[in-house]
Structures are given as C-alpha cells and as structure tokens.
Design a protein around this motif. Structure first.
Motif, PDB file in Angstrom:
ATOM      1  N   ALA A  63       0.815  -1.215   0.000  1.00 34.17           N
ATOM      2  CA  ALA A  63       0.000   0.000   0.000  1.00 34.17           C
ATOM      3  C   ALA A  63       0.845   1.260   0.000  1.00 34.17           C
ATOM      4  N   ILE A  64       1.989   1.206   0.658  1.00 32.89           N
ATOM      5  CA  ILE A  64       2.859   2.386   0.724  1.00 32.89           C
ATOM      6  C   ILE A  64       3.467   2.667  -0.638  1.00 32.89           C
ATOM      7  N   ASP A  65       3.967   1.621  -1.307  1.00 32.12           N
ATOM      8  CA  ASP A  65       4.496   1.782  -2.662  1.00 32.12           C
ATOM      9  C   ASP A  65       3.430   2.387  -3.586  1.00 32.12           C
ATOM     10  N   ALA A  66       2.221   1.831  -3.513  1.00 32.83           N
ATOM     11  CA  ALA A  66       1.134   2.272  -4.384  1.00 32.83           C
ATOM     12  C   ALA A  66       0.723   3.706  -4.087  1.00 32.83           C
ATOM     13  N   ALA A  67       0.738   4.075  -2.810  1.00 40.50           N
ATOM     14  CA  ALA A  67       0.362   5.442  -2.434  1.00 40.50           C
ATOM     15  C   ALA A  67       1.360   6.453  -2.989  1.00 40.50           C
ATOM     16  N   ILE A  68       2.636   6.149  -2.905  1.00 39.29           N
ATOM     17  CA  ILE A  68       3.660   7.054  -3.448  1.00 39.29           C
ATOM     18  C   ILE A  68       3.501   7.186  -4.956  1.00 39.29           C
ATOM     19  N   ALA A  69       3.293   6.043  -5.638  1.00 36.16           N
ATOM     20  CA  ALA A  69       3.118   6.062  -7.095  1.00 36.16           C
ATOM     21  C   ALA A  69       1.913   6.902  -7.487  1.00 36.16           C
ATOM     22  N   VAL A  92      -0.329   5.775   8.599  1.00 35.84           N
ATOM     23  CA  VAL A  92      -0.137   4.428   8.059  1.00 35.84           C
ATOM     24  C   VAL A  92      -0.519   3.386   9.107  1.00 35.84           C
ATOM     25  N   TRP A  93      -1.382   2.445   8.704  1.00 34.14           N
ATOM     26  CA  TRP A  93      -1.613   1.261   9.535  1.00 34.14           C
ATOM     27  C   TRP A  93      -0.667   0.176   9.034  1.00 34.14           C
ATOM     28  N   ASP A  94       0.263  -0.229   9.898  1.00 33.92           N
ATOM     29  CA  ASP A  94       1.244  -1.257   9.546  1.00 33.92           C
ATOM     30  C   ASP A  94       0.737  -2.610  10.028  1.00 33.92           C
ATOM     31  N   ALA A  95       0.471  -3.515   9.088  1.00 31.65           N
ATOM     32  CA  ALA A  95      -0.097  -4.822   9.434  1.00 31.65           C
ATOM     33  C   ALA A  95       0.868  -5.663  10.264  1.00 31.65           C
ATOM     34  N   LYS A  96       2.156  -5.454  10.066  1.00 30.11           N
ATOM     35  CA  LYS A  96       3.149  -6.270  10.778  1.00 30.11           C
ATOM     36  C   LYS A  96       3.166  -5.952  12.266  1.00 30.11           C
ATOM     37  N   THR A  97       3.186  -4.669  12.604  1.00 31.46           N
ATOM     38  CA  THR A  97       3.252  -4.269  14.016  1.00 31.46           C
ATOM     39  C   THR A  97       1.875  -4.001  14.618  1.00 31.46           C
ATOM     40  N   GLN A  98       0.830  -4.014  13.750  1.00 26.60           N
ATOM     41  CA  GLN A  98      -0.538  -3.717  14.196  1.00 26.60           C
ATOM     42  C   GLN A  98      -0.592  -2.373  14.919  1.00 26.60           C
ATOM     43  N   LYS A  99      -0.032  -1.369  14.250  1.00 26.72           N
ATOM     44  CA  LYS A  99       0.116  -0.057  14.871  1.00 26.72           C
ATOM     45  C   LYS A  99      -0.052   1.049  13.829  1.00 26.72           C
ATOM     46  N   LEU A 100      -0.510   2.220  14.297  1.00 26.13           N
ATOM     47  CA  LEU A 100      -0.599   3.402  13.449  1.00 26.13           C
ATOM     48  C   LEU A 100       0.657   4.251  13.567  1.00 26.13           C
ATOM     49  N   TYR A 101       1.106   4.785  12.444  1.00 25.98           N
ATOM     50  CA  TYR A 101       2.264   5.678  12.408  1.00 25.98           C
ATOM     51  C   TYR A 101       1.843   6.977  11.713  1.00 25.98           C
ATOM     52  N   TYR A 375      -6.634  14.194  -1.649  1.00 22.44           N
ATOM     53  CA  TYR A 375      -6.607  13.173  -0.613  1.00 22.44           C
ATOM     54  C   TYR A 375      -6.710  11.819  -1.299  1.00 22.44           C
ATOM     55  N   MET A 376      -5.965  10.832  -0.790  1.00 22.99           N
ATOM     56  CA  MET A 376      -6.001   9.493  -1.363  1.00 22.99           C
ATOM     57  C   MET A 376      -5.748   8.465  -0.273  1.00 22.99           C
ATOM     58  N   THR A 377      -6.217   7.247  -0.522  1.00 20.51           N
ATOM     59  CA  THR A 377      -5.990   6.179   0.431  1.00 20.51           C
ATOM     60  C   THR A 377      -5.824   4.859  -0.319  1.00 20.51           C
ATOM     61  N   VAL A 378      -4.957   3.991   0.204  1.00 23.89           N
ATOM     62  CA  VAL A 378      -4.642   2.710  -0.439  1.00 23.89           C
ATOM     63  C   VAL A 378      -4.573   1.627   0.632  1.00 23.89           C
ATOM     64  N   ALA A 379      -5.021   0.428   0.292  1.00 22.47           N
ATOM     65  CA  ALA A 379      -4.921  -0.727   1.183  1.00 22.47           C
ATOM     66  C   ALA A 379      -4.452  -1.932   0.376  1.00 22.47           C
ATOM     67  N   ASP A 380      -3.715  -2.838   1.014  1.00 24.08           N
ATOM     68  CA  ASP A 380      -3.171  -3.987   0.281  1.00 24.08           C
ATOM     69  C   ASP A 380      -3.607  -5.316   0.896  1.00 24.08           C
ATOM     70  N   LYS A 381      -3.198  -6.411   0.259  1.00 21.34           N
ATOM     71  CA  LYS A 381      -3.627  -7.751   0.665  1.00 21.34           C
ATOM     72  C   LYS A 381      -3.056  -8.165   2.011  1.00 21.34           C
ATOM     73  N   GLU A 382      -1.980  -7.523   2.461  1.00 19.67           N
ATOM     74  CA  GLU A 382      -1.387  -7.852   3.759  1.00 19.67           C
ATOM     75  C   GLU A 382      -2.094  -7.148   4.908  1.00 19.67           C
ATOM     76  N   GLY A 383      -2.955  -6.174   4.580  1.00 21.43           N
ATOM     77  CA  GLY A 383      -3.678  -5.437   5.611  1.00 21.43           C
ATOM     78  C   GLY A 383      -3.105  -4.064   5.906  1.00 21.43           C
ATOM     79  N   ASN A 384      -2.062  -3.646   5.166  1.00 20.84           N
ATOM     80  CA  ASN A 384      -1.530  -2.294   5.333  1.00 20.84           C
ATOM     81  C   ASN A 384      -2.502  -1.283   4.728  1.00 20.84           C
ATOM     82  N   MET A 385      -2.661  -0.152   5.388  1.00 15.65           N
ATOM     83  CA  MET A 385      -3.537   0.909   4.893  1.00 15.65           C
ATOM     84  C   MET A 385      -2.844   2.265   5.048  1.00 15.65           C
ATOM     85  N   VAL A 386      -3.002   3.110   4.047  1.00 11.74           N
ATOM     86  CA  VAL A 386      -2.364   4.427   4.054  1.00 11.74           C
ATOM     87  C   VAL A 386      -3.411   5.505   3.852  1.00 11.74           C
TER      88      VAL A 386
END
Length: 563
Positions: A63-69, A92-101, A375-386
């Motif tokens: 999701a982060i790659d896609a958001a930058i693109a 950013v919601w990071d699926a790995k750490t289950q935390k917002l940044y 404004y834009m938002t992206v989410a991916d198959k791993e659960g990351n959201m931007v």
C-alpha cells in the motif's frame, strides 16, 4: 430581503438535488455503490492515479508503494491541487506491528526571512502568491520517509508510471481543465508558468492531451538519485536561484537542511470508535474536538439533516475553531495543550456553552479558509492501509515555477500571521499552521476505515460529518461522502476572519427548505455556495468477510477501484 433571496435559491435546486436519483439498491444520498474487493483497494481524486496504484499492487507492491506512485501521478494529472512543490501528511496502519504511524512532511519557512522584513515593507499579511509565501516543499522527503520505513518496491519502479505519463501525455479531465484555466489570470505573470502549463499559449482544454516533459525529467532524477537529488542536487540549486531572482528567500540551504518528522497520531473515542488525526501544526484535532463535544448529544435521535442536528454541529464547530485560531501552530515553537484540547473534561466544559435554541454570535471561529488539495488512500492484501494527503495550497500554489522543473512551489507561508505574540506568528525555520489532514478510524484496536477530504477549513468539518454520518446515521461509506455537507465560516469574507455576528453557514443543496427556514429563525446566517464542499475518498475494512470497501464522492473526478 437577503434571506428571501437565499431561500429562493435553495428552492430552485432542492427539488432536483435533495437526494441521488432513485436506485434499485443502496442508500438515499449515494451516487453509486461502494467498490468491494479482497486483495487491494485504492481511492484517489483522479482515475488514472487510482489505476497506477492498483497496477503497483498487482505487481507485488504494498500500500505504501502504491500510495507514493499514485501521489506522484496526481502531481502530474491534478496540478491544481498538489505536486512535489508542496507538503505531505500521512497516517499508516502497519499490518506487521498492528500499529498506526504518523508522518508530518511539512516544510519550514526560509531561514533568511524575518518578521522585520514584513514590518519594514509595511506588509500586514503575507502575500498569497509570489516568492514571499513559499516554504520548503516537504512532499519528496515524505515519499522517501514512507518508503524507507515501509516500502518494498524500488523507487525507480514506483515513479515510472508518472514519468511515462508525463512524457507521453494524458487527457485532461473536465474539472482539472476548469481549475487550470481559472489560475491563468493570477499565475501566468510568473516566469516558468506559461512554459510549463501553457505550451500552446493556453492551459489544456478538457480531453486535450497534455505533456509535462520537465516534470518527467525531475521525477527521473529523484527516482535514480533519491531524496538528495531533490534537496541537495541540481534541483535544489535551480529552486534557490529561481526564488532569489524573484526577490524571495527560500534557498538551497533551506532545502538541504529539510527533514520530515514521525509523530504519534492522537485520538478521541466516539461511541466506541477511535478516530485518529495528526497533532499540530495541522488542524486535525479540530475534528476531534468537534466529535468530543458532539458525543454528549443524541444525534441519532435528532436525525440527519434536521435543524437540531445542523444547529448542534455548527455550534460545536464554532467552539473547536476558536481554539484552532488560538493554539494550532508548530509545536517546536510552542507548548500546545493537545491532550487537554481533545479530553472529555474539556469537551464537557465547552459543551455547556452551546445554547440549544439560538446561534452563538461572538466566538472566534478562526481566520483561514482558502485552499485546494488531494486526498487518497490505499490498502493492500497484507492489511496495510495508508491515509495520505498532499497539497500546494490555493490550488496550484504560489505561481513560482522553477525553471524547467515542471512544478509549482507551494504558498503555505501565507498561513502564518504577522501578529506578534501569536502561536502562529511568522518566524524563520518554522512550520506554518497547516490545513491538510489525513484521518483514520480503528475499532477495538483494529483498522476500520482510512479516509479524508479536501478543501482548507472544510476538512475538519468534513471529517466530523463523515464520522457522524456513518456512526450516528448508519450511512455506508459512499453515502457518507455524497450526503450534503454543512460548512460554517467565521465571516463572509473569502479569507475568513474573526467570527462576526455568528459567521456564515453554507448548506450544500439537498437540505429541506423548512429546515433552512428554521435555522434562520434560530439566528443562523444561512448562505448558498457552489463548490467548496471538498472531495472525499475512503477505504473501509470488513474484518468478518476480509474485504475492503472503497468510496470516492461525486464532487471531484475521483475513483475507487480494487482487485
């Protein structure tokens, strides 16, 4: 007489626009169905950018790659609201750490420009265009901060779609063509603007294929050379030299010393949902203050669009914006009481000031209004959201178009005040008060929704309305964005100002005539306005079915798409 004219204006449109056309399924205000997909979702304000994001996701990017693109693409296809000459904020919601940044990628004022300069030149405010309002652009550094922490694809691959479109061209959409043409009278006098955006002596018309080879070259340098190519290389030198020639102060040294800041998002709990914003220098906590005040009222029983709901919303907004005007600024220069401002105790105190029957008249409702953004938002198959927002301010920005770089520098410095002793008083190397804000909602510690919208002081008001539309009134995320909006401004002047006689309420077409009449009788100055109601995107995660829902409202050219 004025009220009679206003009411006639509303009557002329209400019968046609009170709700979306009848649909077989769906909600009354929804212009289209929500988009639903399993593997990934992108919602941006321009379809070509949405497609670029989906392509990156399909190629294995996150999701982060896609958001930058997508953001790079938006700077090309929607220069009327954003670009690499502006600032960026993200949650950013990071699926790995289950935390917002949270990332604050806003730039600072020039080191060499002082308050004395404005005094000596008898300026009582910072100009809206030209070299003086230019602050350091933070967007590119924001990309690399996001990528360094979360990205997976190489930046050369991430930026390539925007580079290709810049070289080969793209057909300009109707809304962007309108806003580009509207910028000509103000910005065409500045060197570089015509060369970049008026290649045939005019801005491109709807459907015309527009190319920006200068931007393609700039993005290629950034892709290959990293953030230093922008802040410490030839690009920075060109910017510094150009601004100097225009009589401005932003220098190579300002660019070379720039850095973004990772911050902790802050939240209030609204009826079981945690709503997250970034702390100042942005205005996000105004939305949280409004929600904290509104939680003390039973909005659901009032009903959407009623005089009771609209009145309480407006009064809560007035209270939050009083604090916005006084306290929101760069926290590096001030002690800002964020925790107190969004606390339940403070909300309870402020709530007592609301007269349930009459509009308040003497509150300070803030003074900053103009602006345009993406404004834009992206989410991916791993659960990351931007949740990402980016802007130049005042549409295309300052008009300062550095030689053959393909973009305009922002004019965020206009948002400083020259009043001494204010939290947001101009100082060198200071971040200005900022209007652009991303938002996020979690439920029980898990991601629920990434959302945001555009438009200066519209944004916190819009955020609060999206939340109440979904939580109090049961709208789906498409309908929540399409439903008519309430906007209150401190004065009738375009630049806002201290609230006089209760300020002005703009009600988007779609509210009932009887409600408008009753609001006028309660003391609200109700006005009619075309536009300025924002541009919303959202992605919601359905944890039970493990699917994403996407929405993009009808006020802009946006698209939500998934796969």
């Amino acid at each position: 007489m004025r009220y009679f004219i206003i009411i006639c204006l509303f009557l002329s449109v209400i019968s046609l626009t009170s709700k979306a056309q009848d649909r077989i399924t769906g909600k009354p205000f929804a212009t289209r169905s929500e988009v639903i997909a399993q593997h990934g979702m992108a919602a941006t304000s321009q379809p070509l950018a949405t497609q670029v994001a989906i392509d990156i996701l399909k190629k294995g990017g996150n999701a982060i790659d896609a958001a930058i693109a997508a953001n790079a693409m938006l700077g090309l296809v929607e220069p009327t609201g954003n670009g690499i000459g502006g600032d960026l904020f993200a949650i950013v919601w990071d699926a790995k750490t289950q935390k917002l940044y949270g990332l604050n990628a806003s730039g600072r004022s020039p080191k060499a420009l002082t308050l004395d300069y404005f005094k000596k030149n008898n300026l009582d405010k910072i100009p809206s265009h030209g070299p003086l309002p230019v602050s350091t652009p933070g967007c590119v550094d924001g990309w690399f901060e996001l990528h360094g922490k979360f990205g997976t694809k190489e930046m050369t691959e991430i930026l390539q779609p925007a580079i290709n479109y810049a070289r080969e061209g793209f057909p300009v959409s109707e809304l962007i063509a309108f806003y580009m043409n509207r910028s000509v009278n103000t910005l065409s006098k500045f060197p570089g603007f015509k060369e970049t955006y008026m290649p045939n002596g005019k801005t491109p018309a709807k459907g015309e294929v527009f190319k920006n080879p200068y931007l393609a070259n700039t993005l290629e340098k950034i892709a290959k050379g990293g953030r230093d190519a922008f802040y410490k290389g030839d690009i920075a030198k060109t910017i510094g030299q150009y601004i100097k020639e225009q009589g401005g102060f932003l220098s190579y040294e300002d660019l070379a010393s720039h850095k973004s800041e990772w911050v902790d998002p802050v939240s209030v709990n609204y009826r079981g949902y945690d709503v997250w914003e970034l702390p100042p220098n942005g205005q996000g906590i105004a939305a949280l203050q409004m929600l904290a005040i509104l939680e003390g009222f039973d909005l659901k029983s009032m009903g959407y669009g009623t005089k009771e709901y609209i009145h309480h919303f407006i009064e809560a907004k007035k209270l939050a914006f009083e604090d916005r005007a006084k306290y929101y600024a760069d926290p590096a220069f001030n002690e800002i009481p964020v925790e107190w401002l969004i606390s339940e105790d403070y909300a309870a105190e402020r709530r007592k000031l609301i007269n349930t029957e009459r509009a308040s008249k003497t509150l300070d409702a803030g003074k900053l209004r103009d602006g345009d953004t993406i404004y834009m938002t992206v989410a991916d198959k791993e659960g990351n959201m931007v949740s990402l927002i980016q802007s130049n301010y005042r549409g295309m920005g300052s008009g300062m178009t550095p030689t053959k770089l393909g973009f305009i520098l922002q004019d965020r410095g206009e948002l400083f005040t020259l009043e001494e002793g204010h939290f947001n008083t101009y100082e060198p190397s200071k971040r200005p008060f900022h209007t652009i804000i991303p938002a996020f909602i979690t439920k029980d510690g898990k991601p629920f929704m990434s959302f945001g919208l555009m438009g200066g002081a519209t944004q916190p008001q819009g955020h609060a309305q999206i939340v109440t539309n979904i939580i109090d009134f049961g709208m789906n995320i498409q309908e929540a964005g399409d439903a008519p909006r309430i906007l209150h401004f401190g004065s009738s002047q375009p630049t806002g100002g201290i609230m006089k006689d209760g300020g002005v309420v703009n009600l988007e077409s779609g509210f009932d005539y009887e409600t408008i009449r009753e609001l006028v009788l309660m003391g609200h100055d109700v006005s009619f306005s075309v536009g300025n109601y924002g541009g919303y995107q959202a992605i919601m995660y359905d944890a039970e079915n493990k699917v994403y829902y996407g929405a993009s409202e009808s006020r802009k050219d946006g698209q939500a798409a998934g796969y």
